[in-house]
Design an enzyme around this catalytic site. Structure first.
Site, PDB file in Angstrom:
ATOM      1  CD  GLU A  69      -1.418  -2.414   1.810  1.00  0.00           C
ATOM      2  OE1 GLU A  69      -0.197  -2.497   2.072  1.00  0.00           O
ATOM      3  OE2 GLU A  69      -2.216  -3.341   2.004  1.00  0.00           O
ATOM      4  N   PRO A 281       9.926 -15.762  -1.486  1.00  0.00           N
ATOM      5  CG  PRO A 281      10.733 -17.302   0.035  1.00  0.00           C
ATOM      6  CD  PRO A 281      11.171 -16.395  -1.069  1.00  0.00           C
ATOM      7  NE  ARG A 282       3.303 -10.122   1.301  1.00  0.00           N
ATOM      8  CZ  ARG A 282       3.148  -8.979   0.664  1.00  0.00           C
ATOM      9  NH1 ARG A 282       3.789  -8.750  -0.465  1.00  0.00           N
ATOM     10  NH2 ARG A 282       2.332  -8.053   1.138  1.00  0.00           N
ATOM     11  N   GLY A 323      11.781  -5.698  -1.077  1.00  0.00           N
ATOM     12  CA  GLY A 323      11.787  -4.495  -1.900  1.00  0.00           C
ATOM     13  C   GLY A 323      12.459  -4.614  -3.245  1.00  0.00           C
ATOM     14  CD  GLU A 324      16.959  -7.268  -3.764  1.00  0.00           C
ATOM     15  OE1 GLU A 324      17.949  -6.819  -4.356  1.00  0.00           O
ATOM     16  OE2 GLU A 324      16.932  -8.375  -3.209  1.00  0.00           O
ATOM     17  CG  ASN A 349       0.398  -5.333  -7.881  1.00  0.00           C
ATOM     18  OD1 ASN A 349      -0.227  -5.541  -8.920  1.00  0.00           O
ATOM     19  ND2 ASN A 349       0.956  -4.167  -7.621  1.00  0.00           N
ATOM     20  CB  SER A 351      -0.020  -4.576 -12.096  1.00  0.00           C
ATOM     21  OG  SER A 351       0.535  -3.957 -10.956  1.00  0.00           O
ATOM     22  CD  GLU A 352       5.058  -4.906  -7.779  1.00  0.00           C
ATOM     23  OE1 GLU A 352       5.278  -3.887  -7.105  1.00  0.00           O
ATOM     24  OE2 GLU A 352       5.218  -6.046  -7.350  1.00  0.00           O
TER      25      GLU A 352
END
Length: 446
Positions: A69, A281-282, A323-324, A349, A351-352
Site C-alpha cells: 500500500e 517468499p513473502r 523491496g526487490e 499484485n 501488475s508488476e
C-alpha cells in the site's frame, strides 16, 4: 438522525474501550520491539511521539498500513510535490518491513514516521504535533479514533484505492457496527474505490454518494526507482548468469506454497536439467528456512542475501530480501505470483510482473486482486493464466518452456494489458485530490 446518534454512541463505546486497553497496548508494543517486530529506536512513534520537527506551512499526511500500500502511494506523493512544491508531505506506515524499503524510495523532503496506534492518547498526540491539514488513507485503514478526531479538528479526509474484504463488509453491515462505519464514512470528502464492486460496498455502508469517485487501481502504477550502482550491477550480474539458462520465478509465495513450486521444479528439471527456479517468499525468514532445508537435502541453492552466484549445477535461487521484486521480474520471462494457491490466501499484485513483460500465472485464491485478474483477462485472455494447483501449473510451464510462440504471446499480452489499464491513473488521482481535498486546504491556509 437515529442512525447518527447510534453511530456516536458506538464511537463513545469504542473510544472508552480503546482508552482502557491503552496500557496493555503500550506493553504489547514493547514486547513486539523486543521480538524485532517494531523499530528498535523509533517504536515510540507508534505512541504518537514525533522524532522529527514539523515544518511550517500546510501539511498533507499519507498513511498506508504496509509495504504494498505504501509503494502505491509514492507516485501520488511525487505528483503532489510536482504540482504543489510548497506542500509539506508526511508519510506513515505501521510495519518495520515497509519502513526499511519505503524510507529509501520516498522523494527528498518527505517526512517519514510510524503511524500511531488507534488509541485516543496516541492519535491525539500525533494530530496535536503534526497538525495535518488533510489526511489521505490508502485502501482499508478505517480507524475510528483517527477518523473522528481528524474530523473534530477540521482535517479533510480522503480514502484512495478504497477496499474492504468480504468478511469486513459483512461485519460492518451488521446492526452493531453499521451506525459506526456509516458515521465514519460521512466524514470523508473523497472516497476512491478500487473497483465498481467496492464502490457498491461503500454505498451500502452509507458512504455519501457524492464523495465516491473513480480513478483506476493505484497498484497498476509501477515506477522504475533509482537504484544504487552496486545494486544495479548485482541485477546485471544475475542477468549474465541466467543468460544461457531457462528460468522461471515464483514470487510472493506463502508458507506451504513452496512445496508446490519445488514439486514443479523437480519435474521440469528432468526435462530441462539446466533450468533455474527463482523463489521469492513473502517473508525473507521463510526464504532462509527454504534454503536451509534444501541444503540439508543436498541441493545446491544460491541465497540472495549472501550474494551467492548461480554456479553450474545450482538450479534454485532463493530471494530472502525485501523491496526487490520489481527489478527481479526483469530476470525472468515467466512469473508465477503466489499467495493464491490455498484457500484463505488473497493473492498479490500481478501488475508488476505484467509491467516487466512476463507471462503471468497465478492461483485461484486471489481475494480483492480478482478484479485485477478479470480486468486484464477482459482486455486480453492471454494476459493472465490462473491454475488450480501443482498439476495445472506443471502443465502450463511445460508448454511455455517448449513453445516459444506461446510464451511470447503471453508476455506481450500481459504487457499490453498492463499499459492499457495503467494509463492516466496518477493524473486521475491528482485531479480528484486537487478538487476535493487540496483546493479547500489552500483556501483555508491563506
Amino acid at each position: 438522525m437515529a442512525a447518527t446518534e447510534s453511530g456516536k454512541l458506538m464511537y463513545k463505546i469504542y473510544r472508552a474501550l480503546s482508552y482502557g486497553v491503552s496500557p496493555a497496548l503500550n506493553l504489547h508494543l514493547r514486547y513486539r520491539r523486543l521480538r524485532g517486530r517494531e523499530h528498535p529506536d523509533r517504536w515510540t512513534e507508534r505512541l504518537g511521539r514525533a522524532s522529527l520537527p514539523r515544518p511550517p506551512g500546510p501539511l498533507l499526511w499519507f498513511h498506508a498500513v504496509s509495504l504494498g500500500e505504501g509503494m502505491s502511494a509514492i507516485p501520488i506523493i511525487k505528483q503532489c510535490i510536482k504540482q504543489s512544491p510548497d506542500l509539506n508531505i508526511l508519510m506513515t506506515t505501521t510495519t518495520v518491513s515497509a519502513f526499511e524499503v519505503i524510507d529509501k524510495r520516498l522523494p527528498s523532503g518527505v517526512i517519514y514516521q510510524f503511524a500511531p496506534i488507534d488509541t485516543p492518547t496516541a492519535v491525539g498526540a500525533f494530530l496535536d504535533y503534526w497538525k495535518p491539514n488533510a489526511i489521505v488513507l490508502i485502501e482499508s485503514e478505517l480507524w475510528p479514533n483517527l477518523i473522528m478526531s481528524a474530523s473534530e479538528n477540521g482535517i479533510v479526509l480522503a480514502l484512495l484505492n478504497a477496499r474492504m474484504s468480504t468478511k469486513s463488509f459483512k461485519r460492518f453491515s451488521g446492526p452493531m457496527l453499521l451506525p459506526l462505519i456509516s458515521l465514519m464514512l460521512s466524514k470523508f470528502s473523497l472516497i476512491v474505490p478500487l473497483s465498481t464492486m467496492q464502490a457498491i460496498h461503500f454505498q451500502l455502508l452509507q458512504a455519501p454518494p457524492f464523495v465516491i469517485n473513480f480513478s483506476g487501481d493505484l497498484k497498476y502504477v509501477v515506477e522504475d526507482f533509482d537504484v544504487s550502482g552496486g545494486y544495479s550491477r548485482s541485477i546485471e550480474d544475475l542477468k549474465i548468469q541466467l543468460a544461457q539458462r531457462q528460468v522461471w520465478m515464483a514470487s510472493s509465495i506463502h508458507r506451504g506454497e513452496e512445496e508446490i513450486m519445488l514439486g514443479v521444479h523437480r519435474v521440469l528439471t528432468q526435462i530441462h536439467p539446466d533450468m533455474v527456479t527463482i523463489l521469492v517468499p513473502r517473508d525473507p525468514q521463510h526464504g532462509l528456512e527454504i534454503a536451509q532445508e534444501l541444503q540439508k537435502e543436498g541441493q545446491n541453492v544460491a541465497l540472495r542475501s549472501q550474494h551467492e552466484k548461480l554456479e553450474a549445477g545450482t538450479n534454485i535461487y532463493v530471494v530472502d530480501t525485501l523491496g526487490e521484486l520489481r527489478q527481479l521480474y526483469s530476470l525472468t520471462p515467466i512469473a508465477v505470483v503466489g499467495g493464491s494457491f490455498f484457500p484463505g490466501l488473497a493473492g498479490h499484485n500481478i501488475s508488476e510482473a505484467a509491467a516487466a513483460g512476463c507471462a503471468v500465472l497465478t492461483g485461484h485464491h486471489v481475494g480483492h486482486f480478482s478484479h485485477m485478474v478479470l480486468e486484464m483477462q477482459r482486455l486480453n485472455p492471454l494476459s493472465v493464466l490462473q491454475v488450480s494447483g501443482k498439476l495445472e501449473l506443471e502443465k502450463a510451464l511445460k508448454e511455455l518452456f517448449s513453445d516459444a510462440k506461446v510464451l511470447e504471446a503471453r508476455c506481450t499480452s500481459a504487457k499490453q494489458a498492463f499499459h492499457a489499464l495503467s494509463s492516466g491513473i496518477v493524473t486521475n488521482v491528482w485531479n480528484l485530490l486537487n478538487s476535493h481535498v487540496l483546493k479547500g486546504l489552500f483556501a483555508r491556509s491563506k
